[in-house]
Structures are given as structure tokens and as C-alpha cells.
Design a protein around this motif. Structure first.
Motif, PDB file in Angstrom:
ATOM      1  N   LYS A 120      37.395  41.791  28.463  1.00  0.00           N
ATOM      2  CA  LYS A 120      36.694  41.513  29.066  1.00  0.00           C
ATOM      3  C   LYS A 120      37.552  40.291  30.356  1.00  0.00           C
ATOM      4  CE  LYS A 120      33.606  43.526  27.225  1.00  0.00           C
ATOM      5  NZ  LYS A 120      32.940  44.961  27.768  1.00  0.00           N
ATOM      6  N   LEU A 121      38.521  40.590  30.751  1.00  0.00           N
ATOM      7  CA  LEU A 121      39.297  39.946  31.806  1.00  0.00           C
ATOM      8  C   LEU A 121      38.719  40.573  33.068  1.00  0.00           C
ATOM      9  CD1 LEU A 121      42.998  39.966  30.284  1.00  0.00           C
ATOM     10  CD2 LEU A 121      41.562  37.911  30.363  1.00  0.00           C
ATOM     11  N   ASP A 122      39.064  39.583  34.061  1.00  0.00           N
ATOM     12  CA  ASP A 122      38.889  40.175  35.411  1.00  0.00           C
ATOM     13  C   ASP A 122      39.677  41.134  35.842  1.00  0.00           C
ATOM     14  OD1 ASP A 122      40.804  38.437  37.188  1.00  0.00           O
ATOM     15  OD2 ASP A 122      40.119  37.188  35.424  1.00  0.00           O
ATOM     16  N   ARG A 123      39.398  41.886  36.733  1.00  0.00           N
ATOM     17  CA  ARG A 123      40.089  43.139  37.005  1.00  0.00           C
ATOM     18  C   ARG A 123      41.415  42.514  37.692  1.00  0.00           C
ATOM     19  NH1 ARG A 123      38.831  46.555  42.442  1.00  0.00           N
ATOM     20  NH2 ARG A 123      39.353  44.409  43.200  1.00  0.00           N
ATOM     21  N   GLU A 124      41.549  41.699  38.506  1.00  0.00           N
ATOM     22  CA  GLU A 124      42.469  40.935  39.154  1.00  0.00           C
ATOM     23  C   GLU A 124      43.743  40.741  38.053  1.00  0.00           C
ATOM     24  OE1 GLU A 124      39.546  39.881  39.979  1.00  0.00           O
ATOM     25  OE2 GLU A 124      39.136  40.870  41.872  1.00  0.00           O
ATOM     26  N   THR A 125      43.289  39.700  37.243  1.00  0.00           N
ATOM     27  CA  THR A 125      44.392  39.398  36.142  1.00  0.00           C
ATOM     28  C   THR A 125      44.959  40.615  35.305  1.00  0.00           C
ATOM     29  OG1 THR A 125      43.138  37.214  35.857  1.00  0.00           O
ATOM     30  CG2 THR A 125      44.622  37.987  34.048  1.00  0.00           C
ATOM     31  N   SER A 126      43.978  41.542  35.011  1.00  0.00           N
ATOM     32  CA  SER A 126      44.337  42.745  34.362  1.00  0.00           C
ATOM     33  C   SER A 126      45.428  43.669  35.191  1.00  0.00           C
ATOM     34  CB  SER A 126      43.085  43.716  33.949  1.00  0.00           C
ATOM     35  OG  SER A 126      42.409  42.904  33.139  1.00  0.00           O
ATOM     36  N   MET A 127      45.184  43.676  36.751  1.00  0.00           N
ATOM     37  CA  MET A 127      45.987  44.401  37.515  1.00  0.00           C
ATOM     38  C   MET A 127      47.310  43.768  37.527  1.00  0.00           C
ATOM     39  SD  MET A 127      43.603  46.041  40.337  1.00  0.00           S
ATOM     40  CE  MET A 127      42.585  47.642  39.974  1.00  0.00           C
ATOM     41  N   LEU A 128      47.225  42.437  37.836  1.00  0.00           N
ATOM     42  CA  LEU A 128      48.642  41.736  37.912  1.00  0.00           C
ATOM     43  C   LEU A 128      49.405  41.810  36.546  1.00  0.00           C
ATOM     44  CD1 LEU A 128      47.196  38.706  39.984  1.00  0.00           C
ATOM     45  CD2 LEU A 128      48.629  40.537  40.835  1.00  0.00           C
ATOM     46  N   ILE A 129      49.163  41.538  35.359  1.00  0.00           N
ATOM     47  CA  ILE A 129      49.638  41.733  34.288  1.00  0.00           C
ATOM     48  C   ILE A 129      49.958  43.057  34.109  1.00  0.00           C
ATOM     49  CG2 ILE A 129      49.585  41.652  31.709  1.00  0.00           C
ATOM     50  CD1 ILE A 129      47.477  39.426  32.155  1.00  0.00           C
ATOM     51  N   GLY A 130      49.286  44.158  34.339  1.00  0.00           N
ATOM     52  CA  GLY A 130      49.640  45.706  34.377  1.00  0.00           C
ATOM     53  C   GLY A 130      50.836  45.794  35.293  1.00  0.00           C
ATOM     54  N   VAL A 138      45.399  43.152  45.664  1.00  0.00           N
ATOM     55  CA  VAL A 138      44.216  42.970  44.769  1.00  0.00           C
ATOM     56  C   VAL A 138      43.546  41.512  45.134  1.00  0.00           C
ATOM     57  CG1 VAL A 138      45.109  44.362  42.789  1.00  0.00           C
ATOM     58  CG2 VAL A 138      45.616  41.810  42.895  1.00  0.00           C
ATOM     59  N   ARG A 139      44.342  40.804  46.054  1.00  0.00           N
ATOM     60  CA  ARG A 139      43.885  39.557  46.358  1.00  0.00           C
ATOM     61  C   ARG A 139      43.511  38.459  45.030  1.00  0.00           C
ATOM     62  NH1 ARG A 139      41.284  43.163  49.664  1.00  0.00           N
ATOM     63  NH2 ARG A 139      41.756  43.233  51.829  1.00  0.00           N
ATOM     64  N   GLY A 140      44.536  38.246  44.383  1.00  0.00           N
ATOM     65  CA  GLY A 140      44.152  37.551  43.105  1.00  0.00           C
ATOM     66  C   GLY A 140      44.626  36.115  43.529  1.00  0.00           C
ATOM     67  N   GLN A 141      43.770  35.197  42.661  1.00  0.00           N
ATOM     68  CA  GLN A 141      44.143  33.764  43.173  1.00  0.00           C
ATOM     69  C   GLN A 141      45.277  33.232  42.419  1.00  0.00           C
ATOM     70  OE1 GLN A 141      40.098  33.028  41.093  1.00  0.00           O
ATOM     71  NE2 GLN A 141      39.605  31.917  42.916  1.00  0.00           N
ATOM     72  N   MET A 175      45.308  38.021  51.210  1.00  0.00           N
ATOM     73  CA  MET A 175      45.616  36.698  50.894  1.00  0.00           C
ATOM     74  C   MET A 175      44.559  35.733  50.904  1.00  0.00           C
ATOM     75  SD  MET A 175      48.067  35.236  49.458  1.00  0.00           S
ATOM     76  CE  MET A 175      49.519  36.386  49.869  1.00  0.00           C
ATOM     77  N   SER A 176      44.315  34.611  50.121  1.00  0.00           N
ATOM     78  CA  SER A 176      43.069  33.947  50.133  1.00  0.00           C
ATOM     79  C   SER A 176      43.346  32.736  51.138  1.00  0.00           C
ATOM     80  CB  SER A 176      43.061  33.181  48.681  1.00  0.00           C
ATOM     81  OG  SER A 176      44.347  32.428  48.610  1.00  0.00           O
ATOM     82  N   ALA A 177      42.317  32.171  51.593  1.00  0.00           N
ATOM     83  CA  ALA A 177      42.268  31.185  52.615  1.00  0.00           C
ATOM     84  C   ALA A 177      43.073  30.068  51.971  1.00  0.00           C
ATOM     85  CB  ALA A 177      40.981  31.037  53.243  1.00  0.00           C
ATOM     86  N   LEU A 178      43.357  28.960  52.968  1.00  0.00           N
ATOM     87  CA  LEU A 178      43.705  27.829  52.304  1.00  0.00           C
ATOM     88  C   LEU A 178      43.020  26.852  51.277  1.00  0.00           C
ATOM     89  CD1 LEU A 178      45.027  26.023  55.865  1.00  0.00           C
ATOM     90  CD2 LEU A 178      46.446  27.300  54.216  1.00  0.00           C
ATOM     91  N   ASN A 179      43.499  26.312  50.472  1.00  0.00           N
ATOM     92  CA  ASN A 179      43.059  25.672  49.545  1.00  0.00           C
ATOM     93  C   ASN A 179      42.061  24.752  49.971  1.00  0.00           C
ATOM     94  OD1 ASN A 179      42.495  23.369  47.360  1.00  0.00           O
ATOM     95  ND2 ASN A 179      43.809  24.827  46.332  1.00  0.00           N
ATOM     96  N   PRO A 180      40.621  24.495  49.750  1.00  0.00           N
ATOM     97  CA  PRO A 180      39.635  23.580  50.148  1.00  0.00           C
ATOM     98  C   PRO A 180      39.911  22.040  49.973  1.00  0.00           C
ATOM     99  CG  PRO A 180      38.628  25.373  48.655  1.00  0.00           C
ATOM    100  CD  PRO A 180      40.319  25.569  48.560  1.00  0.00           C
ATOM    101  N   THR A 181      40.898  21.882  49.167  1.00  0.00           N
ATOM    102  CA  THR A 181      41.360  20.430  49.090  1.00  0.00           C
ATOM    103  C   THR A 181      42.297  20.055  50.151  1.00  0.00           C
ATOM    104  OG1 THR A 181      43.283  20.989  47.824  1.00  0.00           O
ATOM    105  CG2 THR A 181      41.222  20.555  46.652  1.00  0.00           C
ATOM    106  N   SER A 182      42.639  21.140  51.095  1.00  0.00           N
ATOM    107  CA  SER A 182      43.537  20.803  52.139  1.00  0.00           C
ATOM    108  C   SER A 182      42.680  20.100  53.331  1.00  0.00           C
ATOM    109  CB  SER A 182      44.350  21.862  52.935  1.00  0.00           C
ATOM    110  OG  SER A 182      44.773  21.602  54.042  1.00  0.00           O
ATOM    111  N   SER A 183      43.248  19.008  54.114  1.00  0.00           N
ATOM    112  CA  SER A 183      42.398  18.454  55.051  1.00  0.00           C
ATOM    113  C   SER A 183      42.387  19.122  56.547  1.00  0.00           C
ATOM    114  CB  SER A 183      42.908  16.850  55.458  1.00  0.00           C
ATOM    115  OG  SER A 183      44.412  17.115  55.805  1.00  0.00           O
TER     116      SER A 183
END
Length: 357
Positions: free
Chosen positions: A136-146, A164-167, A1-9
Motif C-alpha cells: 500500500k505504498l504510493d505509486r511514485e515511491t514504489s516506482m523509484l525504488i523499483g 514520475v514527478r516524485g517528491q 519536476m515539482s515547483a519551488l518549496n512553498p517555504t521559499s520567499s
């Protein structure tokens, strides 16, 4: 899982206790409020007729709030929101096992199981190949839709995301595609029924093995009759059960591709998928009173709705627009494969197993 959003303080390295003090409860409360509204809307007959589930509405409302009000309070609510779209999501997938029993396999037989296995493997494999090689989509998007198209819509997309650690915006794009084409299938399938030459039971298996969301399967089945609805739901639940082995295989393949540190293969075991199977097995024993099970399922719906709301809060419309029309085109192709290829598969499997039997 991705880290916290960079905009967070909140500093990434801050202790867990600091996270909770600075923004855990406000974020949790915000996600819960959006989930509550989504569940209330989902109970309205007008929206039920369109097969719009609480999960679908939660992410839509989350995106709306995330692109208007949330940026102003992200620093205060970010940690709680991120907890919902990570830990709470995994817990929700585990409890999803209380909706499934191993005995449901017997309701559709080996033919139903074989159909679901072929659908999941073919649709996901095709989505990954077409998405990355042709569109020519990124792998994460293709896998998530699939995953969403092949298994169980938004729930499968959410369950696949940690592997897949998708955003967040990629997950939202994938959910949007399964909502659009799953809803379309909900109306198209009953319209096609008179021309399919199928019994109600066979139609139910066809709908359950190829329509995206559980709610959409229920609507498409009931439009024909109770026999069709029952077969559709059982077949769909069997398809949902394939989620755990699917995630295990996907995780091993991603690990074997050598994405670990220093180029070494690293297999990420989706423990929540294993626990999903364990919970499904326990549910198959029918040890819990019906009232307890109904309460657990309701709690699970709340948890998943909160996870979807949190995902929406962290999704920026600009990122979805940037994805363009290619994800929708991929989903449209998969919908055609499910509708036409799935019909041929169901008819062929019925004849094959009838000959064997």
C-alpha cells in the motif's frame, strides 16, 4: 519536476531573472560546496572500500545540512538549489552517456543483454505491483525504488524522478534503500562466490546484472579478480544503457494512463533520456581524446553530486520517517529477487545460449 518549496520567499510567478538575482548563485554555491566535500570524502580509501560513491555521500550531507542550517537560508538560496535538482540533474544524466559505449554490448554478448532486459522488466514490474497492491505504498515511491533496484541505483532514481514527478523525500527514501541493499550485496556476493559454481567471468556478469550501484559492482568484482571485475563493469554499463528506453516506455505508460489535463492522455517525453542515447552513440565512435573524455566524466560527477546535494537539502527527515518501514521491506524483497532469482536467471541463460551456440 515539482515547483519551488512553498517555504521559499520567492514568488512562483516571479520572472526567471528575479529568481537568479534573489537566490540562484547562493543556492548553486551551497550545492557545489556540499558536492565538493562529498567528492573529497569519496576519494578516501576507507570509504572507497565500502563502495560509497560521491553521489551517495552528497545526498547524505545534503540531508544533514537541509535539516539543520538550510531552513535559515532557504529563502536566499532556494532558487539555485531547485535549479540543481532539476535542470542540472537532467544535464548530468545526458553527460552520463560518456561512460557507456555501444561496443560494450559485445563484451557480454546477447546473453548478457537478455539477462539485463529480464532483470529490469521483472524487478521494476514486481516493485510497482508489490509496492502499490501489497504494501500500500504510493505509486511514485514504489516506482523509484523499483528503478533504483532494477537499473543503476541512485542515478536511475534521479533519472526516473522527472518522469514520475516524485517528491524530494520519496526520492531520498528510494536512494536510501538502494544504498543499504547495494552495500549489502557488495559484501554478500564475494562471500557467496565459492558456493556458486561459476567462473570469474560468469560471476562478473551475475554481479553486474543484479547489484545496484556501479561503484558497488566494481568492489564486488575486484574482490574475486580482474576478469570478474571487467565482466561485471561491462554488464553493469549495458544495464545502465537500458535506462533511456526504460524511461521512454515508462513515460508513455504514465501518459497513456490519462494523467493529462481534463483527463486526456499526456505523454511526457524525457528528452534527456534520448540525449543520453545520442551521447552514448557519439561516445561509441571514440572521437574524443581520452583526456577530454575523462574531464567530461569528472564534470558530470560534479553535476550529479550537486543535484544529489540539492535533493538532500530539500528533504526533511520527518518526511522520511513518515514513510515507515514499508519502503525498506520492498527493497529487501527486491534484493532477494535480484540475488536468488538473478542467480537462477544467469545460470539458465548461460545454459540456453550455450546450447543455441
Amino acid at each position: 519536476m515539482s515547483a519551488l518549496n512553498p517555504t521559499s520567499s520567492v514568488p512562483v510567478a516571479a520572472p526567471q531573472g528575479a529568481h537568479r538575482k534573489r537566490g540562484f548563485w547562493p543556492g548553486l554555491g551551497l550545492a557545489a560546496a556540499i558536492a565538493a566535500v562529498a567528492m573529497g570524502l569519496a576519494s578516501l580509501p576507507a570509504l572507497q572500500s565500502f563502495g560509497l560513491s560521491a553521489l551517495t555521500l552528497a545526498i547524505v550531507l545534503g540531508i544533514a545540512v537541509g535539516n539543520t542550517v538550510f531552513p535559515a537560508v532557504a529563502a536566499q538560496a532556494g532558487p539555485g538549489v531547485d535549479f540543481c535538482k532539476s535542470a542540472l540533474l537532467r544535464a548530468g544524466i545526458v553527460l552520463y552517456g560518456f561512460r557507456v559505449t555501444f561496443q560494450e554490448i559485445a563484451g557480454v554478448g546477447w546473453a548478457g543483454l537478455a539477462i539485463d532486459v529480464v532483470v529490469v522488466a521483472t524487478v521494476f514490474g514486481l516493485a510497482t505491483w508489490l509496492g502499490t497492491r501489497w504494501l500500500k505504498l504510493d505509486r511514485e515511491t514504489s516506482m523509484l525504488i523499483g528503478a533504483g533496484s532494477a537499473i543503476c541505483g541512485a542515478a536511475a532514481v534521479m533519472a526516473t524522478e522527472p518522469v514520475v514527478r516524485g517528491q524530494a523525500h520519496k526520492v531520498s527514501v528510494a536512494v536510501a534503500t538502494v544504498v543499504v541493499f547495494g552495500t549489502l550485496g557488495m559484501f554478500v556476493y564475494p562471500w557467496l562466490y565459492p558456493y556458486l559454481g561459476m567462473s570469474e567471468h560468469a560471476y562478473g556478469v551475475y554481479a553486474g546484472s543484479t547489484i545496484h550501484e556501479v561503484a558497488q559492482v566494481v568492489v564486488a568484482g575486484r574482490a574475486i579478480g580482474e576478469s570478474a571485475a571487467s565482466a561485471a563493469v561491462i554488464e553493469k554499463m549495458l544495464r545502465v544503457m537500458l535506462l533511456a528506453p526504460f524511461l521512454l516506455i515508462l513515460s508513455s505508460r504514465i501518459g497513456a494512463s490519462g494523467e493529462g489535463a481534463a483527463g486526456k492522455a499526456k505523454i511526457v517525453i524525457p528528452w534527456f533520456a534520448l540525449l543520453f542515447v545520442v551521447v552514448s552513440g557519439f561516445n561509441s565512435l571514440h572521437l574524443l581524446p581520452a583526456a577530454w573524455k575523462a574531464t567530461i566524466v569528472q564534470i558530470d560527477t560534479v553535476m550529479l553530486a550537486m543535484a544529489m546535494a540539492a535533493l538532500g537539502l530539500r528533504t526533511h527527515v520527518g518526511a522520511i520517517k513518515q514513510a515507515g518501514a514499508k519502503p525498506m521491506l520492498l527493497a529487501a524483497i527486491l534484493f532477494g529477487v535480484l540475488t536468488i532469482g538473478g542467480y537462477a536467471l544467469n545460470v539458465g541463460a548461460a545454459k540456453l545460449f550455450a546450447a543455441i551456440g
